[in-house]
Motif scaffolding. Structure first.
Motif, PDB file in Angstrom:
ATOM      1  N   VAL B  88       0.829  -1.204   0.000  1.00 16.96           N
ATOM      2  CA  VAL B  88       0.000   0.000   0.000  1.00 16.96           C
ATOM      3  C   VAL B  88       0.864   1.254   0.000  1.00 16.96           C
ATOM      4  CG1 VAL B  88      -1.757   1.221   1.331  1.00 16.96           C
ATOM      5  CG2 VAL B  88      -1.779  -1.276   1.223  1.00 16.96           C
ATOM      6  N   GLU B  89       0.405   2.274  -0.719  1.00 15.17           N
ATOM      7  CA  GLU B  89       1.123   3.557  -0.730  1.00 15.17           C
ATOM      8  C   GLU B  89       0.540   4.463   0.344  1.00 15.17           C
ATOM      9  OE1 GLU B  89       0.963   5.231  -4.619  1.00 15.17           O
ATOM     10  OE2 GLU B  89       1.808   3.448  -5.565  1.00 15.17           O
ATOM     11  N   ILE B  90       1.388   5.072   1.133  1.00 17.62           N
ATOM     12  CA  ILE B  90       0.904   6.028   2.135  1.00 17.62           C
ATOM     13  C   ILE B  90       1.657   7.342   1.955  1.00 17.62           C
ATOM     14  CG2 ILE B  90       0.466   6.466   4.583  1.00 17.62           C
ATOM     15  CD1 ILE B  90       0.494   3.471   5.046  1.00 17.62           C
ATOM     16  N   PRO B  91       1.041   8.307   1.297  1.00 17.65           N
ATOM     17  CA  PRO B  91       1.723   9.570   1.024  1.00 17.65           C
ATOM     18  C   PRO B  91       2.042  10.304   2.320  1.00 17.65           C
ATOM     19  CG  PRO B  91      -0.347   9.391  -0.213  1.00 17.65           C
ATOM     20  CD  PRO B  91      -0.307   8.263   0.757  1.00 17.65           C
ATOM     21  N   GLY B  92       3.173  10.955   2.352  1.00 22.28           N
ATOM     22  CA  GLY B  92       3.506  11.837   3.470  1.00 22.28           C
ATOM     23  C   GLY B  92       4.184  11.144   4.634  1.00 22.28           C
ATOM     24  N   VAL B  93       4.114   9.829   4.698  1.00 21.31           N
ATOM     25  CA  VAL B  93       4.759   9.118   5.811  1.00 21.31           C
ATOM     26  C   VAL B  93       6.001   8.423   5.261  1.00 21.31           C
ATOM     27  CG1 VAL B  93       4.486   7.362   7.590  1.00 21.31           C
ATOM     28  CG2 VAL B  93       2.506   8.721   6.870  1.00 21.31           C
ATOM     29  N   THR B  94       7.167   8.759   5.806  1.00 24.29           N
ATOM     30  CA  THR B  94       8.372   8.182   5.220  1.00 24.29           C
ATOM     31  C   THR B  94       8.523   6.722   5.631  1.00 24.29           C
ATOM     32  OG1 THR B  94       9.782   8.801   7.064  1.00 24.29           O
ATOM     33  CG2 THR B  94       9.608  10.396   5.283  1.00 24.29           C
ATOM     34  N   TYR B  97      10.414   6.318   8.944  1.00 22.06           N
ATOM     35  CA  TYR B  97       9.615   6.519  10.151  1.00 22.06           C
ATOM     36  C   TYR B  97       8.705   5.321  10.406  1.00 22.06           C
ATOM     37  CZ  TYR B  97       6.384   8.511  13.484  1.00 22.06           C
ATOM     38  OH  TYR B  97       5.614   8.724  14.588  1.00 22.06           O
ATOM     39  N   PHE B  98       8.093   4.891   9.347  1.00 22.34           N
ATOM     40  CA  PHE B  98       7.134   3.788   9.423  1.00 22.34           C
ATOM     41  C   PHE B  98       7.806   2.514   9.946  1.00 22.34           C
ATOM     42  CE2 PHE B  98       5.281   0.203   6.866  1.00 22.34           C
ATOM     43  CZ  PHE B  98       4.087   0.095   7.553  1.00 22.34           C
ATOM     44  N   ALA B 101       8.737   2.818  13.620  1.00 19.09           N
ATOM     45  CA  ALA B 101       7.553   2.710  14.485  1.00 19.09           C
ATOM     46  C   ALA B 101       7.129   1.248  14.591  1.00 19.09           C
ATOM     47  CB  ALA B 101       6.423   3.557  13.920  1.00 19.09           C
ATOM     48  N   ILE B 142       6.047   5.941   2.002  1.00 20.59           N
ATOM     49  CA  ILE B 142       5.903   4.489   1.912  1.00 20.59           C
ATOM     50  C   ILE B 142       5.345   4.060   0.551  1.00 20.59           C
ATOM     51  CG2 ILE B 142       4.827   2.447   2.942  1.00 20.59           C
ATOM     52  CD1 ILE B 142       4.413   4.227   5.470  1.00 20.59           C
ATOM     53  N   ASN B 143       6.151   3.376  -0.190  1.00 18.65           N
ATOM     54  CA  ASN B 143       5.768   2.772  -1.470  1.00 18.65           C
ATOM     55  C   ASN B 143       5.327   3.765  -2.544  1.00 18.65           C
ATOM     56  OD1 ASN B 143       6.323   0.105  -0.690  1.00 18.65           O
ATOM     57  ND2 ASN B 143       4.343  -0.051   0.339  1.00 18.65           N
TER      58      ASN B 143
ATOM     59  N   GLN C 431      -4.761   1.200   3.751  1.00 15.37           N
ATOM     60  CA  GLN C 431      -3.621   1.849   4.413  1.00 15.37           C
ATOM     61  C   GLN C 431      -3.586   1.478   5.893  1.00 15.37           C
ATOM     62  OE1 GLN C 431      -4.386   5.988   3.569  1.00 15.37           O
ATOM     63  NE2 GLN C 431      -2.938   6.001   1.871  1.00 15.37           N
ATOM     64  N   MET C 448      -0.506   8.857  12.234  1.00 18.65           N
ATOM     65  CA  MET C 448       0.637   8.854  11.331  1.00 18.65           C
ATOM     66  C   MET C 448       0.231   9.343   9.944  1.00 18.65           C
ATOM     67  SD  MET C 448       2.839   5.474  10.386  1.00 18.65           S
ATOM     68  CE  MET C 448       3.531   4.988  11.909  1.00 18.65           C
ATOM     69  N   GLY C 452       1.289  12.797   8.249  1.00 22.25           N
ATOM     70  CA  GLY C 452       1.972  12.787   6.957  1.00 22.25           C
ATOM     71  C   GLY C 452       1.275  13.734   5.992  1.00 22.25           C
ATOM     72  N   LYS C 455       2.197  17.396   6.996  1.00 18.63           N
ATOM     73  CA  LYS C 455       3.603  17.652   7.247  1.00 18.63           C
ATOM     74  C   LYS C 455       4.133  18.948   6.636  1.00 18.63           C
ATOM     75  CE  LYS C 455       6.638  14.524   5.760  1.00 18.63           C
ATOM     76  NZ  LYS C 455       7.139  13.159   5.722  1.00 18.63           N
ATOM     77  N   GLU C 478       5.985  13.491  13.172  1.00 19.73           N
ATOM     78  CA  GLU C 478       6.812  12.644  12.331  1.00 19.73           C
ATOM     79  C   GLU C 478       7.465  13.419  11.182  1.00 19.73           C
ATOM     80  OE1 GLU C 478       5.415  11.152   9.023  1.00 19.73           O
ATOM     81  OE2 GLU C 478       7.545  10.750   8.809  1.00 19.73           O
TER      82      GLU C 478
END
Lengths: 426, 250, 482
Positions: B88-94, B97-98, B101, B142-143, C431, C448, C452, C455, C478
Motif C-alpha cells: 500500500v502507498e501512504i503519502p507523506g509518511v516516510t 519513520y514507518f 515505528a 511508503i511505497n 492503508q 501517522m 503525513g 507535514k 513525524e
C-alpha cells in the motif's frame, strides 16, 4: 438588474409574443416565457455570471428570421461540409431547410416543428427555472431536431445550424435519446453563412440509456461578429457512457453550459473541451458534473488558448452527493496565454459530500515553454512556425479524442488557420 | 506452529474458503498454489486479519493461541507477517519513520528495548544490502512512486527487520523479473530457520525453485484438493491447473 | 476504523474552564455612544474616534441593506448585533508598574493555558502579549525588545505612545469599508497587539499574542498591526482559546501586516477557540480579516495557520504583492469535526513584477464537519513573470462530512504562471490494515497518516507552536523535525 439588461429582456419577451403557436412545442414555450420573465437576463452579481457580462448581447435589437432564405448548397458546403459519412440535417436561421439536407437523410432525426408530440426528454433535462438562456430558448424556439438512436453502428448524425441574416437570433432545440445499449455520434455544428452579425441560443438535451454509448460533438465556428449561448444538459443511466466534445473556434461572445448527471451506477462521462480566443473574443465554459449515485466516473479536460485581447472563462464544478461512494472524478483545465492583453479566469471547483471517493482537479495557466520553443528554433524552425506548432500540439490532446479522425484533422486545420490569421502566435 | 481447521471465510456475500485444513510445524515451508480465484489471497488475508474477510466457521490456532480472536496489529506483534501482493502507498509518511515505528512496536511486545535512530539506521543499512535496495527509498513516502520490484523488496526488507516467526508471502513473485526474483528469494531464505515457518502463495512454480518448500498444497475453489512434496509443483507446471480442477482431495 | 475516529472526535476540549474574576462591562448593544465609550476607555485621540464612527456608519448601512456576507459555505442563525457586549475587561484596569501587579487570577489563567507570564517562569525566546476579553493584560520582554527599537505591546498603549505610527498604518491594508466584519471591528475594536520592527533589525525572539475570551455574551474584536521596516524580520505567533459555553460568541478580528523593502513577516496562528459541543451547541464564530501588504521590493509575508477550533471559521489571510519580487505564502491545516464549519483560504493579489506565491492547504473533515477551501489568485496586467503554485488537499474521515474546493484563478498577463492542484481522498482501509499488519495500532496509524498529510504545513511553524499544533491534531510530529 441594469437598464440595458431590462431592455434586452423586454425586447426578447416582445419577440416571444409573436412566435406562432400550435404544435408540440406550445408547452415548452409557455414554460420558457414564464421562467424568462421571472429571471430576466443575468447580471454579473450572480456567481454563474461573475466574469461574463451579457450587456453587449442585451444591447442589440435582435429579430426573428423574417423569411425562408434561399441558400445554395455550395455556400453551405463551403462552411460545413461533412468530412465523413453521416446523415446531414440543415437549419438556417433556426428553421429547417429540407432542400439542404444530405442525400442520405438522417432517418433517426425528426424535426421538432413537424412533430405531432414532443419527444419524451424535451424540457426534462435543461432546467429553464435555473438558467435564463434555457428559458429564453424555450420561449423563442421555432424548430430543432429530435434524434433517437436505437441500434449499433449507426451513421453519425450531423446537425448544422447555419445563421445567415443580420441581427437575427435563433433558438434551436435538440433532443437526443438513445435506446439501451445503443451507440452513436451526434455532431451539432454552429456555422455562419457570411459575415453578418447574428445570435444563436441553442439547448441540447441528452439522455443516455443503460449500457448505451454516445459521443456528442458541439462545434462553434461562427463568424467574428456572432454571439452564441449554448446549453447541453445530459443524464446518463446505469453503465451508460457519454463523451462530449465542446469546441469553441469562433464568435465574439460565446458561453457554453454543460451539465451532466450521472444517474445510474457505473455511469461514465468524459468531457473534452477546446477554446481558442482571438481578437476581442469572450469565451466562457461552465461545466457541472453531478455524481448522484455510486461507482460513477467522470473525466474532464478543457484546454484553452487565448491570444489578442481575448478573455477566457472556465468554471468546472464537480459535485459528489452523499450516496455517490466510489466516485472517481478528475478534472483538468490547462490554459495558454499567448498575449499580454489576453485574460483567463478559471474556477475549478470540487464539492464533495461522500467519503470514499477519488477526486482531483488541476488548473494551470502559462505561456509556451521557452525551452521547447528554443529547441525547435535551434533545429531551424522559424519562431512563428514554432509557436504555431507548439500551440497545435497543446490542442492536439482534445482534437485527437474526437470520435472521427477525419473530424480531428479538419478541426485541427480550422484551429491552426484561425490562430495564424489572428496573428495570435506572433 | 499453525493449525487451521475447517476454515470457511466470506468476502461480502460470497463464500471464498470452503473448509481449509492445514497444519504447519515450526521450521516448515509450505507452498500454496492454485489458479486465480481459488482463494489463495483470501487465505493470506484471513491469517493476517484483513477486515474485508469474515470467518464463518472453523478455527486457526497459532502457537496454541486462538488467532482469530486477535486484532491485526496483535497478530503482527505475535510474529505473523504478511508480505502484501499489492503493497500500500501512504503519502507523506516516510518509509524510515514507518519501519522504525513498526520495529519498536514489535520489540516492545517482545519485551525488548526500543532501538534509537542511530542503531536503527545501522540495522536498516545492513538489511538493505541483502535485498539490494537503494538508500534513498528510506527517505521517501511508503511505497509512493516505487516500481513494482522496489515495492516487493521493501516488503522483504520489512520482513528482515521485524524477524517474524510466521511469514505469509502473498504472490511475492508477481511482477518480478528473474533478477529481482532471485534477490527477493535470497532475502526470504535469510530468515529460514528451525523456529520460523512460512506459507508461500504463488501462481507459478518458478518462485519455488528459489524458495524450496517442504510441502506443496493445491487450492481450488476454496479447498485444498491436493498436497505433496516439492515435485507436485513441477507436475502442476507441466500439466496446468486443468489437471487438478475437479479432482477431489487425496 | 469508525470507532477510533469517533474516539478521536470525542476528545474533550481542554481549555473550557472559566476564570472567576470581577469584570467591568459596558452595556449591551451597538451604537455611537457605545463606540464613544470604548474610545474613551482607551483615552483615544479625536481622529481615531472619528474613524471608528465612520466605520460604524458603514457597518450600520451594510446591516440595513442586508450586506451580511452569504457567499461562504457556512450556515448559522442571524446574529443580533444589539444583543451582545462589545467591551469586557478585568477590573480595575490601572497602569501596571510591573507584571507582578497583574491580578493573580489572570496569572493563574495563563499558567493553566501553558503561557506563564511571570519573569521566573516565562517562556524563553518568546515575548507574549496576553489579551483577555477586550484588553491586553500583560506583555513580557517589553523592555528588552525596546532596547533594539522594537515596539511590542498592546494596541491601546501604542495609540497613546506612538500615535503617528498607528495613524499612518491603521486601515492602510484593511480599510474599514473592506467588508462587513472589518467595518464592525473598526468601529468597536478594543485592544490587540502592535509590533513594529525598525529598519534593518532582526527581531531576536518570537513575538506572540495569546487571546482568551472569558466573559459571557461578549464579542472579542481585536486589532493587530505589524510593521516591518526595510530589511526587518519578525516572526509572530497567536494562540486562541475560550471557555465552553452554550451560546455562540463572536470573534471578529482584523490583522494588518506591512512589509517594506526586503522585510519579512512570518505570521503563525494556532486557533483553538471553543468549537461547540458534539451537537453543535455553543462555540465561537471566528470571522476574521487578515491581510498583509508586501509594499516593498523583495519583501515577504508568510501565513501559517492551524485551525482546529471555532464553531464556524470564516478566514482568508491574504497577501497583496505590490513590491517587485515580493513573496507571499499561505500554509494551512484546518480540521473540522462534529458540527464545525470552516470556509477558509487565501487571496494572493499579484501586482508587482516577478512576484511569487505559494498556497498549501490541507483540510481534514471528520464527524459532520463541513469544510471549504476558497482562494483567489490574481495576476494583474503588470505582474510580469509572476508565479503561483497552489496545492489544496482534503482528507475525509467518516461518511457524514464534506470537503469543498473553490479556487478562483484570474490571470491578465501572458508571462505569469499559475498552477493549481487539488485532491480529495479518505484514509483508506487498506492503508490502515497495512500499518496494523506491521504492528502499529489503528489510532497510531491514523495519527501517522494525518500527520503525513499535514507535514508540509506543520514544518512551517516555529518549534514552540509546532508542539502545540501536534497536540491539537493528536498526531506525532513525524518527519517534520528532521
Amino acid at each position: 438588474m441594469s437598464q440595458v439588461l431590462e431592455q434586452g429582456r423586454d425586447r426578447f419577451l416582445a419577440l416571444a409574443a409573436r412566435v406562432p403557436g400550435g404544435g408540440a412545442l406550445d408547452a415548452l414555450r409557455a414554460e420558457g416565457v414564464a421562467a424568462f420573465t421571472a429571471q430576466g437576463l443575468p447580471g454579473t452579481r450572480l456567481e454563474e455570471w461573475r466574469y461574463t457580462n451579457v450587456a453587449p448581447l442585451a444591447a442589440i435589437e435582435w429579430s426573428d428570421a423574417a423569411e425562408h432564405l434561399s441558400v445554395a448548397r455550395s455556400a453551405l458546403e463551403a462552411v460545413a461540409s461533412p468530412v465523413f459519412a453521416c446523415g446531414l440535417e440543415v437549419f438556417v436561421d433556426g428553421v429547417h431547410h429540407a432542400e439542404l439536407d444530405g442525400t442520405q437523410r438522417a432517418d433517426q432525426v425528426q424535426e421538432l416543428a413537424d412533430a405531432a408530440t414532443a419527444p419524451a426528454a424535451l424540457a426534462t433535462l435543461a432546467d429553464a427555472k435555473r438558467h435564463p438562456f434555457v428559458a429564453l430558448n424555450g420561449a423563442l424556439t421555432r424548430d430543432g431536431a429530435a434524434v433517437s438512436l436505437d441500434g449499433d453502428d449507426q451513421r453519425a448524425v450531423h446537425l448544422v445550424f447555419a445563421e445567415a441574416s443580420a441581427d437575427v437570433a435563433s433558438h434551436p432545440r435538440v433532443v437526443i435519446e438513445t435506446a439501451p445499449g445503443a451507440r452513436g455520434t451526434v455532431i451539432v455544428d454552429h456555422v455562419s453563412l457570411g459575415l453578418a452579425r447574428h445570435y444563436s441560443n441553442a439547448v441540447i438535451e441528452v439522455r443516455v440509456a443503460e449500457n448505451a454509448s454516445l459521443d456528442v460533438v458541439v462545434l462553434q465556428r461562427t463568424n467574428d461578429a456572432s454571439f452564441h449561448t449554448g446549453h447541453l444538459a445530459a443524464r446518463v443511466e446505469r453503465n451508460g457512457r457519454l463523451r462530449t466534445h465542446t469546441l469553441s473556434l469562433g464568435g465574439c461572445f460565446v458561453r457554453n453550459d454543460l451539465e451532466v448527471t450521472l444517474a445510474g451506477e457505473g455511469a461514465e462521462c468524459v468531457m473534452n473541451g477546446l477554446y481558442l480566443g482571438t481578437g476581442d473574443q469572450l469565451i466562457d465554459n461552465h461545466t457541472w458534473v453531478d455524481h448522484a449515485v455510486p461507482h460513477g466516473r467522470s473525466e474532464e479536460l478543457y484546454k484553452g488558448v487565448l491570444g489578442g485581447r481575448s478573455k477566457g472563462v472556465f468554471r468546472g464544478r464537480v459535485m459528489v452527493r452523499p450516496d455517490a461512494q466510489k466516485t472517481d472524478a478528475r478534472q483538468s483545465n490547462p490554459n495558454l496565454l499567448l498575449a499580454d492583453g489576453a485574460e483567463i479566469d478559471t474556477k475549478p471547483q470540487l464539492e464533495i459530500y461522500a467519503d470514499d471517493v477519488k477526486c482531483s482537479h488541476g488548473s494551470t495557466i502559462g505561456r509556451l515553454d521557452p525551452e521547447s520553443l528554443f529547441y525547435l528554433r535551434s533545429r531551424g524552425i522559424g519562431v512563428e512556425a514554432a509557436r504555431l506548432l507548439l500551440t497545435r500540439g497543446f490542442a492536439a490532446e482534445v482534437l485527437n479524442a474526437l470520435p472521427e479522425p477525419a473530424l480531428a484533422e479538419t478541426l485541427g486545420a480550422v484551429f491552426a488557420d484561425r490562430l495564424e490569421r489572428s496573428g495570435g502566435v506572433a | 506452529m499453525l493449525e487451521i481447521k475447517n476454515l470457511h471465510a466470506t468476502a461480502g456475500d460470497a463464500e471464498i474458503l470452503k473448509g481449509i485444513d492445514l497444519s504447519i510445524g515450526a521450521g516448515e515451508v509450505h507452498a500454496i498454489m492454485g489458479p486465480n480465484g481459488s482463494g489463495k489471497s483470501t487465505l493470506a488475508g484471513v491469517l493476517a486479519g484483513r477486515p474485508a474477510f469474515a470467518v464463518t466457521e472453523g478455527s486457526i490456532r497459532y502457537k496454541g493461541e486462538d488467532l482469530l480472536e486477535l486484532e491485526p496489529e496483535k497478530r503482527a506483534l505475535a510474529g505473523i507477517f504478511l508480505a502484501f501482493q499489492y503493497p500500500v502507498e501512504i503519502p507523506g509518511v516516510t518509509n524510515n519513520y514507518f519501519l522504525k515505528a513498526s520495529l519498536n512496536a514489535i520489540r516492545t511486545a517482545r519485551g525488548e528495548e526500543e532501538v534509537d535512530a542511530m542503531d536503527f539506521l545501522t540495522l536498516v543499512k545492513e538489511k538493505m544490502k541483502i535485498v539490494e535496495m537503494p538508500q534513498d527509498l528510506m527517505g521517501r513516502s511508503i511505497n509512493e512512486g516505487f516500481s513494482g520490484g522496489e515495492k516487493k523488496r521493501n516488503e522483504i526488507l520489512q520482513m528482515l527487520l521485524l524477524e517474524p516467526s510466521f511469514m505469509v508471502l502473498d504472490e511475492t513473485d508477481s511482477g518480478l523479473d528473474i533478477d529481482a526474483l532471485r534477490v527477493v528469494a535470497n532475502g526470504v531464505n535469510h530468515l529460514r530457520g528451525p523456529e520460523r515457518s512460512m506459507l508461500v502463495i504463488t501462481h507459478y512454480q518458478r518462485l519455488l525453485d528459489y524458495i524450496v518448500p517442504d510441502v506443496v498444497h493445491v487450492l481450488s475453489e476454496g479447498r485444498i484438493v491436493r498436497s505433496g512434496g516439492k515435485e507436485l509443483a513441477h507436475e502442476l507446471e507441466e500439466k496446468g491447473y486443468g489437471w487438478i480442477e475437479g479432482a477431489s482431495a487425496p | 476504523m469508525s470507532e477510533t475516529i469517533e474516539q478521536l472526535a470525542d476528545r474533550e476540549y481542554e481549555y473550557g474552564f472559566v476564570t472567576d474574576i470581577e469584570m467591568e462591562r459596558i452595556p449591551k448593544g451597538l451604537n455611537a455612544d457605545i463606540v464613544r465609550l470604548i474610545s474613551s476607555k482607551n483615552d483615544e485621540p479625536e481622529w481615531l474616534l472619528a474613524w471608528r464612527l465612520k466605520a460604524l456608519e458603514r457597518f450600520q448601512k451594510m446591516l440595513a441593506e442586508g450586506h451580511h456576507p452569504t457567499w461562504a459555505k457556512v450556515s448559522y442563525p442571524e446574529i443580533d448585533y444589539q444583543d451582545m457586549y462589545y467591551y469586557a475587561a478585568p477590573k480595575p484596569k490601572k497602569e501596571l508598574e510591573s507584571l507582578d501587579e497583574v491580578d493573580p487570577e489572570l496569572l493563574a489563567t495563563y499558567d493553566k493555558l501553558g503561557i506563564p507570564l511571570l519573569e521566573q517562569k516565562r517562556l524563553a525566546g518568546v515575548a507574549v502579549d496576553a489579551v483577555f476579553d477586550s484588553v491586553s493584560v500583560a506583555t513580557t520582554y517589553k523592555d528588552e525588545l525596546e532596547k533594539q527599537g522594537i515596539l511590542f505591546g498592546s494596541f491601546s498603549d501604542a495609540v497613546k505612545d506612538h500615535p503617528e505610527l498607528i495613524q499612518k498604518y491603521l486601515g492602510s491594508v484593511v480599510p474599514y469599508s473592506d467588508n462587513f466584519f472589518a467595518a464592525l471591528n473598526s468601529a468597536v475594536f478594543s485592544d490587540g497587539s502592535f509590533a513594529y520592527v525598525p529598519k534593518g533589525v532582526r527581531c531576536p525572539m518570537e513575538l506572540s499574542t495569546y487571546f482568551r475570551i472569558n466573559a459571557q455574551e461578549t464579542g472579542q474584536f481585536e486589532r493587530t498591526l505589524i510593521v516591518a521596516e526595510e530589511g526587518a524580520y519578525v516572526s509572530y505567533l497567536e494562540g486562541c482559546t475560550a471557555p465552553m459555553r452554550d451560546e455562540n460568541q463572536l470573534h471578529a478580528a482584523v490583522v494588518e501586516l506591512v512589509a517594506l523593502d526586503d522585510a519579512q513577516i512570518k505570521y503563525s496562528t494556532v486557533q483553538n477557540w471553543y468549537p461547540g459541543d458534539k451537537n453543535g451547541k455553543g462555540g465561537i464564530y471566528n470571522f476574521v480579516t487578515k491581510r498583509g501588504a508586501c509594499r516593498g521590493k523583495r519583501s515577504k509575508i508568510s501565513w501559517t495557520q492551524v485551525e482546529t477550533g471555532s464553531a464556524i471559521t470564516w478566514k482568508y489571510p491574504s497577501c497583496i504583492l505590490q513590491g517587485d519580487d515580493s513573496v507571499g505564502e499561505f500554509y494551512s491545516v484546518a480540521l473540522t469535526n462534529n458540527m464545525q464549519q470552516a470556509d477558509t483560504g487565501t487571496k494572493m493579489i499579484h501586482i508587482g513584477k516577478n512576484t511569487k506565491s505559494t498556497i498549501i492547504s490541507k483540510g481534514i473533515s471528520a464527524g459532520r464537519g463541513q469544510q471549504s477551501y476558497r482562494g483567489l489568485v490574481r495576476m494583474g496586467p503588470k505582474a510580469h513573470g509572476s508565479r503561483n503554485y497552489s496545492q489544496c488537499d482534503s482528507l475525509l474521515l467518516g461518511d457524514k462530512c464534506g470537503a469543498h474546493t473553490f479556487p478562483y484563478l484570474e490571470v491578465k498577463n501572458a508571462s505569469s504562471t499559475v498552477e493549481h492542484e487539488a485532491t480529495t481522498s479518505k484514509i483508506g482501509e487498506d492503508q490502515l490494515f497495512y500499518c496494523r499488519q506491521r504492528g502499529i495500532s489503528e489510532e497510531d496509524a491514523i495519527s501517522m497518516i494525518v500527520n503525513g498529510f499535514c507535514k508540509e504545513v506543520l514544518r512551517e511553524l516555529p518549534m514552540e507552536f509546532a508542539v502545540e499544533a501536534q497536540k491539537l491534531l493528536g498526531v506525532s510530529l513525524e518527519g517534520s523535525v528532521g
